[in-house]
Design a protein around this motif. Structure first.
Motif, short mmCIF file in Angstrom:
data_model
loop_
_atom_site.label_atom_id
_atom_site.label_comp_id
_atom_site.label_asym_id
_atom_site.label_seq_id
_atom_site.Cartn_x
_atom_site.Cartn_y
_atom_site.Cartn_z
N SER A 1 64.60 15.46 38.67
CA SER A 1 63.70 16.53 38.24
C SER A 1 63.34 17.49 39.38
N ILE A 2 63.11 18.74 38.97
CA ILE A 2 62.69 19.81 39.88
C ILE A 2 61.56 20.57 39.20
N ILE A 3 60.52 20.89 39.94
CA ILE A 3 59.48 21.76 39.40
C ILE A 3 59.74 23.16 39.95
N TRP A 4 59.82 24.13 39.05
CA TRP A 4 60.05 25.54 39.42
C TRP A 4 58.70 26.24 39.41
N LEU A 5 58.42 27.04 40.46
CA LEU A 5 57.12 27.69 40.64
C LEU A 5 57.30 29.18 40.87
N TRP A 6 56.35 29.98 40.38
CA TRP A 6 56.36 31.42 40.58
C TRP A 6 54.96 31.96 40.46
N THR A 7 54.78 33.19 40.88
CA THR A 7 53.50 33.87 40.73
C THR A 7 53.46 34.52 39.36
N ASP A 8 52.40 34.27 38.64
CA ASP A 8 52.25 34.80 37.28
C ASP A 8 52.22 36.33 37.30
N ALA A 9 53.02 36.94 36.42
CA ALA A 9 53.03 38.41 36.28
C ALA A 9 51.84 38.83 35.42
N GLN A 10 51.63 40.15 35.33
CA GLN A 10 50.54 40.66 34.50
C GLN A 10 51.12 41.21 33.20
N ASP A 11 50.38 41.03 32.13
CA ASP A 11 50.70 41.61 30.82
C ASP A 11 52.02 41.12 30.24
N GLU A 12 52.49 39.96 30.64
CA GLU A 12 53.72 39.43 30.05
C GLU A 12 53.37 38.65 28.78
N THR A 13 54.32 38.54 27.91
CA THR A 13 54.17 37.69 26.72
C THR A 13 54.59 36.27 27.06
N GLY A 14 55.54 36.17 27.99
CA GLY A 14 56.01 34.85 28.40
C GLY A 14 57.14 34.96 29.40
N TYR A 15 57.81 33.86 29.60
CA TYR A 15 58.92 33.78 30.56
C TYR A 15 60.09 33.05 29.93
N ARG A 16 61.28 33.42 30.38
CA ARG A 16 62.49 32.69 30.02
C ARG A 16 63.17 32.28 31.33
N ILE A 17 63.65 31.06 31.34
CA ILE A 17 64.38 30.57 32.51
C ILE A 17 65.81 30.29 32.09
N TYR A 18 66.73 30.83 32.90
CA TYR A 18 68.17 30.72 32.64
C TYR A 18 68.85 29.97 33.78
N SER A 19 70.00 29.39 33.49
CA SER A 19 70.83 28.83 34.54
C SER A 19 71.45 29.98 35.31
N SER A 20 71.64 29.81 36.60
CA SER A 20 72.28 30.85 37.40
C SER A 20 73.74 31.04 37.04
N THR A 21 74.30 30.12 36.28
CA THR A 21 75.69 30.23 35.85
C THR A 21 75.82 30.97 34.52
N GLY A 22 74.70 31.40 33.93
CA GLY A 22 74.72 32.17 32.69
C GLY A 22 74.36 31.33 31.47
N GLY A 23 74.51 31.96 30.31
CA GLY A 23 74.20 31.27 29.06
C GLY A 23 72.83 31.61 28.53
N ALA A 24 72.48 30.94 27.46
CA ALA A 24 71.19 31.16 26.80
C ALA A 24 70.06 30.60 27.66
N ALA A 25 68.86 31.04 27.34
CA ALA A 25 67.68 30.55 28.07
C ALA A 25 67.57 29.04 27.93
N LEU A 26 67.24 28.39 29.03
CA LEU A 26 67.01 26.95 29.02
C LEU A 26 65.66 26.61 28.40
N VAL A 27 64.70 27.51 28.62
CA VAL A 27 63.36 27.28 28.10
C VAL A 27 62.65 28.63 27.99
N GLU A 28 61.75 28.73 27.03
CA GLU A 28 60.87 29.89 26.90
C GLU A 28 59.44 29.39 27.02
N LEU A 29 58.69 30.01 27.92
CA LEU A 29 57.33 29.58 28.23
C LEU A 29 56.35 30.68 27.88
N GLY A 30 55.13 30.32 27.60
CA GLY A 30 54.11 31.27 27.21
C GLY A 30 53.56 32.09 28.38
#
Length: 189
Positions: free
Chosen positions: A10-39
């Motif tokens: 396991s890996i925990i991915w961290l970032w600074t929260d943006a403003q006025d976003e609806t959510g986030y999508r995380i993708y593999s660097s090799t492409g493809g569909a989003a791995l997860v959609e977060l609020g």
């Protein structure tokens, strides 16, 4: 986007929260569909079920009603390696010990380090950056007990705990001097 290896899977991915976003999508660097959609207002994601000592790249994209932001944040991280297991002594002579161990799920290319001690407490590094699961240690003293332990490191150089310590004794010097001639012995029959 930064990642911290939490375990060998396991890996925990961290970032600074943006403003006025609806959510986030995380993708593999090799492409493809989003791995997860977060609020909205999320600033981390714990990714599990990964391979041991493997490199992962992820891309973070914020989105809102207009779509995804054009700015991508990318991060790369290795999961941790596992501690090696089951040291076995294959060959012990007067001045050398050959040992091997189990990779314990670590992939080929994992690096290992071996430490030895004369008392089981004060250890010193005797082999590093080994890519195989065996080593021969030469230049030892005959009739001496050696304590050995092994650890692995992931692709970023983060080391594991040590394996269980194993010990063995080198063989004593064999009597290479022929016996002396016996003289002055009288036998009456």
């Amino acid at each position: 986007l930064s990642g911290v290896a939490v375990s060998d899977v396991s890996i925990i991915w961290l970032w600074t929260d943006a403003q006025d976003e609806t959510g986030y999508r995380i993708y593999s660097s090799t492409g493809g569909a989003a791995l997860v959609e977060l609020g909205a207002n999320t600033n981390s994601w714990l990714e599990t079920g990964l391979n041991t000592n493997a490199r992962y790249g992820r891309i973070l994209r914020a989105f809102d009603a207009q779509g995804e932001t054009p700015v991508n944040l990318a991060g790369y991280r290795y999961t941790l390696a596992r501690a090696p297991a089951n040291i076995v002594f294959a060959d012990v002579t007067e001045n050398s010990i050959s040992l091997s161990w189990q990779a314990n799920g670590n992939p080929d290319g994992t690096l290992y380090g071996v430490q030895r001690s004369l008392d089981g407490a004060a250890f010193s590094e005797i082999a590093t950056a080994l890519t195989s699961t065996s080593v021969s240690i030469d230049g030892l003293t005959a009739g001496t007990t050696y304590f050995l332990r092994v650890r692995a490191e992931n692709g970023e150089g983060i080391t594991t705990a040590f394996s269980a310590t194993a010990s063995t004794q080198t063989l004593g010097y064999r009597d290479l001097v022929p016996p002396k001639k016996v003289t002055g012995l009288n036998i009456d029959i």
